[in-house]
Design a protein around this motif. Sequence first.
Motif, mmCIF file in Angstrom:
data_model
loop_
_atom_site.group_PDB
_atom_site.id
_atom_site.type_symbol
_atom_site.label_atom_id
_atom_site.label_comp_id
_atom_site.label_asym_id
_atom_site.label_seq_id
_atom_site.Cartn_x
_atom_site.Cartn_y
_atom_site.Cartn_z
ATOM 1 N N ALA A 164 41.806 28.101 44.633
ATOM 2 C CA ALA A 164 42.536 29.152 45.345
ATOM 3 C C ALA A 164 43.811 29.582 44.631
ATOM 4 O O ALA A 164 44.143 30.763 44.601
ATOM 5 C CB ALA A 164 42.882 28.683 46.758
ATOM 6 N N HIS A 165 44.533 28.618 44.058
ATOM 7 C CA HIS A 165 45.830 28.955 43.466
ATOM 8 C C HIS A 165 45.776 29.123 41.956
ATOM 9 O O HIS A 165 46.811 29.196 41.298
ATOM 10 C CB HIS A 165 46.848 27.858 43.812
ATOM 11 C CG HIS A 165 47.012 27.668 45.289
ATOM 12 N ND1 HIS A 165 46.421 26.654 45.977
ATOM 13 C CD2 HIS A 165 47.684 28.417 46.204
ATOM 14 C CE1 HIS A 165 46.728 26.759 47.262
ATOM 15 N NE2 HIS A 165 47.490 27.827 47.423
ATOM 16 N N SER A 166 44.559 29.157 41.401
ATOM 17 C CA SER A 166 44.446 29.062 39.946
ATOM 18 C C SER A 166 44.047 30.364 39.244
ATOM 19 O O SER A 166 42.947 30.865 39.417
ATOM 20 C CB SER A 166 43.423 27.975 39.597
ATOM 21 O OG SER A 166 43.217 27.940 38.214
ATOM 22 N N ARG A 167 44.957 30.859 38.425
ATOM 23 C CA ARG A 167 44.633 32.020 37.578
ATOM 24 C C ARG A 167 43.652 31.612 36.489
ATOM 25 O O ARG A 167 42.894 32.423 35.971
ATOM 26 C CB ARG A 167 45.899 32.591 36.956
ATOM 27 C CG ARG A 167 46.734 31.534 36.226
ATOM 28 C CD ARG A 167 48.118 32.056 35.933
ATOM 29 N NE ARG A 167 48.965 31.028 35.358
ATOM 30 C CZ ARG A 167 50.277 30.958 35.551
ATOM 31 N NH1 ARG A 167 50.866 31.839 36.332
ATOM 32 N NH2 ARG A 167 50.986 30.034 34.970
ATOM 33 N N VAL A 168 43.688 30.328 36.114
ATOM 34 C CA VAL A 168 42.750 29.826 35.100
ATOM 35 C C VAL A 168 41.321 29.929 35.650
ATOM 36 O O VAL A 168 40.416 30.412 34.968
ATOM 37 C CB VAL A 168 43.072 28.366 34.721
ATOM 38 C CG1 VAL A 168 42.048 27.820 33.750
ATOM 39 C CG2 VAL A 168 44.477 28.261 34.127
ATOM 40 N N ALA A 169 41.143 29.492 36.903
ATOM 41 C CA ALA A 169 39.810 29.561 37.521
ATOM 42 C C ALA A 169 39.353 31.005 37.606
ATOM 43 O O ALA A 169 38.210 31.341 37.285
ATOM 44 C CB ALA A 169 39.850 28.943 38.914
ATOM 45 N N ARG A 170 40.268 31.891 38.000
ATOM 46 C CA ARG A 170 39.906 33.292 38.201
ATOM 47 C C ARG A 170 39.467 33.944 36.888
ATOM 48 O O ARG A 170 38.416 34.571 36.806
ATOM 49 C CB ARG A 170 41.109 34.035 38.795
ATOM 50 C CG ARG A 170 40.674 35.161 39.664
ATOM 51 C CD ARG A 170 41.776 35.762 40.486
ATOM 52 N NE ARG A 170 41.274 37.028 40.981
ATOM 53 C CZ ARG A 170 41.242 38.117 40.256
ATOM 54 N NH1 ARG A 170 41.731 38.114 39.032
ATOM 55 N NH2 ARG A 170 40.723 39.223 40.743
#
Length: 314
Positions: A164-170
């Motif tokens: 949810a809080h991860s730009r890396v995941a996105r």
Amino acid sequence: MQLQHLLGIEPLQPQQIKEILDLADQYADRNRTSSRNSKVLAGCTQINMFFENSTRTQASFEIAGKRLGADVMNIAMQASSIKKGETLVDTALTLNAMHPDLLVVRHPHSGAVDLLAQKVNCAVLNAGDGRHEHPTQALLDALTIRRSKGRLHRLNIAICGDIAHSRVARSNLILLGKMENRIRLVGPATLMPAGINEFGAEVFHDMEEGLKDVDVVMMLRLQRERMDGGFIPSEREYYHRYGLNAAKLSNAKPDAIVMHPGPMNRGVEIDGDIADDLSRSVIQEQVEMGVAVRMAAMDILMRNRRQNLEEAQR
Ligand code: NCD
């Protein structure tokens, strides 16, 4: 490739991603030799503006720029006029008036780097904006996967933890999706972002199930600085259910690789022994590929900029 800025993975075509990775692959090989320095960016002024803490990203942008011969300047944003009330845009316009060629920007607010890119006439490279995008991280992860698996398509990839809080995941979700991989998101329901179904990934709340037969396990840090409340019961409980250890990893393919963008919290999302197991963990390769990918991205942006400036002068 007519890229003016690198603000995210979203606007990139698969072919453009491939071109950046191909060039980065060459830089990665050259970085291992004594002829790693060149003058590709000679005469270019690169300013790194990091409004958020960073170790590896900032260091690798600086090393990448210096290796290519750019004049690199780091502004300590904590000590800048932002503290005197100047807005982000005014700071950017001030620096822009000194005619830099490239601004590398990290900012805690999603969208801040895009906004800045609209106000300046140099190239802008997003080094992470809030929970939005972190394009060079996704590119360096892709290069690491491609070099260790020999391909970047039709892989089963599990992204685990604080999605949810991860730009890396996105950014990874977008990039790996564009390259036609099967992506699983693994973590507690409280750490899954809203609108998760749009990404076409499978969601798992059970780690053993989520890791079954995957080729790549990508772990994420709990990003407490972006949490405003109790998203997990306790770190101990979280580690028990979602921390990567040998038992959980045994569900993945025997040759599955383990990744982490860093900074890592040992004993929270990952067991120290797994992180240090060089037969599984590619965490140090990720850091190495980070320099190569940033060299490639800056090389491409500066080539395009030079071309545009020359055309404008004609
Ligand atoms: C990540 C970031 O800042 O988005 N780190 C990095 O760039 N390597 C992930 C994180 O902070 O957990």
